[in-house]
Design a protein around this motif. Structure first.
Motif, PDB file in Angstrom:
ATOM      1  N   PHE A  54      56.246 -26.423 139.096  1.00  0.00           N
ATOM      2  CA  PHE A  54      56.782 -25.233 139.730  1.00  0.00           C
ATOM      3  C   PHE A  54      56.982 -24.094 138.721  1.00  0.00           C
ATOM      4  O   PHE A  54      56.815 -22.920 139.058  1.00  0.00           O
ATOM      5  N   GLY A  55      57.302 -24.423 137.475  1.00  0.00           N
ATOM      6  CA  GLY A  55      57.432 -23.398 136.440  1.00  0.00           C
ATOM      7  C   GLY A  55      56.160 -22.582 136.288  1.00  0.00           C
ATOM      8  O   GLY A  55      56.205 -21.366 136.071  1.00  0.00           O
ATOM      9  N   PHE A  56      55.007 -23.231 136.416  1.00  0.00           N
ATOM     10  CA  PHE A  56      53.729 -22.518 136.347  1.00  0.00           C
ATOM     11  C   PHE A  56      53.530 -21.667 137.605  1.00  0.00           C
ATOM     12  O   PHE A  56      53.039 -20.542 137.533  1.00  0.00           O
ATOM     13  N   MET A  57      53.930 -22.220 138.755  1.00  0.00           N
ATOM     14  CA  MET A  57      53.803 -21.481 140.010  1.00  0.00           C
ATOM     15  C   MET A  57      54.679 -20.221 139.988  1.00  0.00           C
ATOM     16  O   MET A  57      54.258 -19.159 140.443  1.00  0.00           O
ATOM     17  N   VAL A  58      55.877 -20.360 139.454  1.00  0.00           N
ATOM     18  CA  VAL A  58      56.792 -19.219 139.352  1.00  0.00           C
ATOM     19  C   VAL A  58      56.190 -18.148 138.441  1.00  0.00           C
ATOM     20  O   VAL A  58      56.242 -16.952 138.745  1.00  0.00           O
ATOM     21  N   ARG A  81      53.075 -17.494 137.856  1.00  0.00           N
ATOM     22  CA  ARG A  81      51.996 -16.794 138.570  1.00  0.00           C
ATOM     23  C   ARG A  81      52.573 -15.755 139.535  1.00  0.00           C
ATOM     24  O   ARG A  81      52.046 -14.668 139.677  1.00  0.00           O
ATOM     25  N   THR A  82      53.689 -16.085 140.161  1.00  0.00           N
ATOM     26  CA  THR A  82      54.348 -15.166 141.097  1.00  0.00           C
ATOM     27  C   THR A  82      55.011 -14.004 140.372  1.00  0.00           C
ATOM     28  O   THR A  82      55.040 -12.880 140.883  1.00  0.00           O
ATOM     29  N   LEU A  83      55.555 -14.263 139.190  1.00  0.00           N
ATOM     30  CA  LEU A  83      56.272 -13.221 138.452  1.00  0.00           C
ATOM     31  C   LEU A  83      55.358 -12.173 137.823  1.00  0.00           C
ATOM     32  O   LEU A  83      55.783 -11.040 137.604  1.00  0.00           O
ATOM     33  N   LEU A  84      54.123 -12.525 137.513  1.00  0.00           N
ATOM     34  CA  LEU A  84      53.237 -11.580 136.823  1.00  0.00           C
ATOM     35  C   LEU A  84      53.099 -10.245 137.561  1.00  0.00           C
ATOM     36  O   LEU A  84      53.280  -9.190 136.948  1.00  0.00           O
ATOM     37  N   PRO A  85      52.798 -10.242 138.871  1.00  0.00           N
ATOM     38  CA  PRO A  85      52.705  -8.932 139.544  1.00  0.00           C
ATOM     39  C   PRO A  85      54.052  -8.205 139.595  1.00  0.00           C
ATOM     40  O   PRO A  85      54.102  -6.976 139.502  1.00  0.00           O
ATOM     41  N   GLN A 118      53.908  -5.235 127.920  1.00  0.00           N
ATOM     42  CA  GLN A 118      54.782  -4.763 129.002  1.00  0.00           C
ATOM     43  C   GLN A 118      56.023  -5.643 129.024  1.00  0.00           C
ATOM     44  O   GLN A 118      55.923  -6.862 128.904  1.00  0.00           O
ATOM     45  N   GLU A 119      57.168  -5.008 129.198  1.00  0.00           N
ATOM     46  CA  GLU A 119      58.440  -5.720 129.043  1.00  0.00           C
ATOM     47  C   GLU A 119      59.333  -5.528 130.264  1.00  0.00           C
ATOM     48  O   GLU A 119      59.412  -4.450 130.824  1.00  0.00           O
ATOM     49  N   MET A 120      60.006  -6.623 130.639  1.00  0.00           N
ATOM     50  CA  MET A 120      60.935  -6.587 131.768  1.00  0.00           C
ATOM     51  C   MET A 120      62.176  -7.386 131.407  1.00  0.00           C
ATOM     52  O   MET A 120      62.079  -8.411 130.736  1.00  0.00           O
ATOM     53  N   ASP A 121      63.331  -6.923 131.860  1.00  0.00           N
ATOM     54  CA  ASP A 121      64.556  -7.708 131.708  1.00  0.00           C
ATOM     55  C   ASP A 121      64.534  -8.815 132.751  1.00  0.00           C
ATOM     56  O   ASP A 121      64.250  -8.567 133.921  1.00  0.00           O
TER      57      ASP A 121
END
Length: 183
Positions: A51-55, A57-61, A133-136
């Motif tokens: 699931f960590g990998f799935m998350v 993939r979802t977080l990238l966009p 690219q950086e995000m909190d």
């Protein structure tokens, strides 16, 4: 290719091999045994590791969108996510317990393979600039999330998460990869 990208590729492939090893070596009874330090069984924890990998993939966009916001909005977004830590923890726990019924020992490796292939395809399209690219991130959601995570750090996240939880499995560990010898 950048050395970090090469390391990410190697780490993803190792995670797939480790998962296949765990699933191939464990008996159905061993998969139902309790893991060490979590409330999950070994099989539930293995799914959580996938699931960590799935998350990721979802977080990238999401990272690509949020990084376009003003800094104060990005910080506010992370604070909002941190405020939702308790519901996130509940969903994270029960999600792994329930999802392993779909992505059980027979489907888990295929899911990880497809997910890592997708991540690696996206990684191959990244540029040195896009990887900065950086995000909190909501730091209370996961010990590997921190403020100011770059896209490059997000790509490394799932194997850090995978390796951390692999130590909590009560299964035989995969053999260490052979070290290359100098000539």
């Amino acid at each position: 290719m950048d050395p970090l990208q090469e390391k990410i590729i190697v780490d993803y492939r190792r995670a797939v091999a480790d998962l296949e090893y765990f699933l191939g070596q464990a008996t159905p009874a061993e998969l139902q045994n309790q893991s060490a330090g979590t409330k999950w069984t070994n099989e539930e924890l293995l799914f959580h590791m996938v699931f960590g990998f799935m998350v990721t993939r979802t977080l990238l966009p999401l990272v690509r969108v949020v990084t376009k916001l003003p800094r104060s909005w990005r910080k506010g977004f992370a604070r909002l996510l941190n405020a939702g830590t308790i519901p996130f923890d509940i969903a994270n726990y029960w999600g792994s317990k329930l999802a392993r019924r779909v992505y059980n020992r027979h489907r888990m490796a295929t899911k990880l393979i497809k997910t890592t292939q997708s991540l690696l395809k996206q990684l191959g399209a990244e540029t040195p600039v896009s990887l900065t690219q950086e995000m909190d991130f909501p730091t209370r959601w996961d010990p590997f999330f921190h403020t100011g995570m770059t896209l490059a750090e997000l790509y490394t996240y799932p194997t850090l998460h995978f390796d951390f939880h692999a130590r909590q499995l009560t299964l035989n560990t995969p053999p260490a990869p052979p070290h290359s010898q100098s000539r």
